[in-house]
Structures are given as C-alpha cells and as structure tokens.
Design an enzyme around this catalytic site. Structure first.
Site, PDB file in Angstrom:
ATOM      1  N   SER A 213       1.029  10.714   1.555  1.00  0.00           N
ATOM      2  CA  SER A 213      -0.292  10.977   0.974  1.00  0.00           C
ATOM      3  C   SER A 213      -1.436  10.863   1.985  1.00  0.00           C
ATOM      4  CB  SER A 213      -0.554  10.032  -0.199  1.00  0.00           C
ATOM      5  OG  SER A 213      -0.664   8.702   0.250  1.00  0.00           O
TER       6      SER A 213
ATOM      7  N   HIS B 203      -4.967   4.360   1.365  1.00  0.00           N
ATOM      8  CA  HIS B 203      -5.799   5.550   1.176  1.00  0.00           C
ATOM      9  C   HIS B 203      -7.168   5.346   1.802  1.00  0.00           C
ATOM     10  CE1 HIS B 203      -3.455   7.526  -2.389  1.00  0.00           C
ATOM     11  NE2 HIS B 203      -2.841   7.640  -1.233  1.00  0.00           N
TER      12      HIS B 203
ATOM     13  N   ASP C 199      -8.176   8.770  -6.564  1.00  0.00           N
ATOM     14  CA  ASP C 199      -7.138   7.840  -7.021  1.00  0.00           C
ATOM     15  C   ASP C 199      -7.365   7.263  -8.417  1.00  0.00           C
ATOM     16  OD1 ASP C 199      -5.784   8.183  -4.677  1.00  0.00           O
ATOM     17  OD2 ASP C 199      -6.540   6.363  -3.738  1.00  0.00           O
TER      18      ASP C 199
END
Length: 186
Positions: free
Chosen positions: A75, A114, A140
């Site tokens: 990701s 992230h 998210d």
C-alpha cells in the site's frame, strides 16, 4: 483426488526429515553432561536477555513502543515495498501532512504504515490526523474503527525515519511458512 495424494506423499519425506532432526537433537541433549547442558542453557538465556535489553533500549531512545517494523503490504509503494524494514521515532514535534506514520486502530492487531494527508489541530490541543497509503485510491477512513473518521496521537506508534529495503522479507517468509520457522529455530 490424485493430486491431493501426490501432495501428501511429497510432504512425507520432509516431515520424516524434520522428525529425524528433532530426534537427533533429543539424543544429543540426552547424552550431554549436566554441566555442559547447563552451560548451553545459560548461553541461550544470555542471548535472549541481550536481545530483550537491546529492544527495550531502542524503545527508550526512539520514544516508540515498536522502534522497528516490517512493511507487510504494497500500500505504500513506490515509497516502501513489502519486506522493507522501517526505523521509527516518535518525538514530540507536531505531525504534518507528508509524514509517514505507523499506527494501530481498534480491532486490528497489525500496525499500518501510511502517509499523513490531513492534520486538524483543535484549540483544545487535540490533533486529528487522516492517513492514506501512497498506492491506495482512497483515504484510510475505511480502515479506522467503526465510527472513527480520524486518528489521534495515541493511535500512532511512531514516524518512519529510515528504512532497509527488503531485509524484512525473512520475517514475512517465516510467517507465511511456519514450518520453515520451526526448522530454523530448532
């Protein structure tokens, strides 16, 4: 079901080899003198204690509950790839858009790596943070706990300060193939 039987017979020699390896270790331990066995146990204990002391020292120095993490998904590509090891530091400086953070949310055991895309600082001092994976098309909010639209400082484990590419693949392989892990530890 011939394919299934073939896979069982292919794994049978491997299981026999593993069983033989553990049997050999058992007999080697049984033949050791008590003093030699005690020496081996003390050496192993020293290694384990040293590793724990190093880990705890890193926790204090980095101000993070987990100073080193492995990237488990794609990701964050192209910034980080699956298997990269990240070095974290928490610090007290404010979070800014662009920071790469590792955070935990309720109902998920594995931390997430992230990038911060939005930061809202409230007059009360509370900071709301929104994150997104570089390789993801949406933010998210779908990963956060039910009814949660932002994460806060208490969710964050640390900020990425450095990395080693692909070194963590060993960890991923051992989690994907537990039998290999037991062979290496044994």
């Amino acid at each position: 079901r011939p394919g299934r039987a073939g896979s069982l017979s292919a794994s049978a020699p491997i299981n026999a080899q593993i069983m033989e390896m553990f049997t050999d270790m058992y007999y080697q331990l049984k033949e050791m003198r008590p003093r030699t066995l005690a020496h081996q146990i003390l050496n192993l204990s020293m290694i384990v204690c040293s590793a724990l002391m190093i880990w705890k020292s890193l926790m204090v120095l980095t101000e993070s509950e987990s100073p080193v993490v492995v990237v488990l998904s794609g990701s964050m590509e192209p910034a980080f790839h699956r298997g990269d090891i990240l070095f974290l530091h928490m610090g007290y400086s404010p979070f800014r858009a662009g920071d790469i953070v590792v955070f935990k949310v309720a109902d998920r055991d594995i931390p997430i790596v992230h990038r911060v895309i939005k930061v809202h600082e409230k007059p009360t001092g509370v900071v709301d943070i929104l994150t997104k994976g570089d390789n993801n098309s949406v933010d998210d909010r779908g990963l956060y706990a039910s009814g949660q639209s932002w994460i806060n400082r208490e969710h964050i484990i640390g900020r990425a300060k450095g990395y080693l590419p692909y070194i963590g693949m060993v960890t991923i392989i051992m989690n994907d193939y537990p039998l290999l892990k037991y062979c290496l530890v044994g």
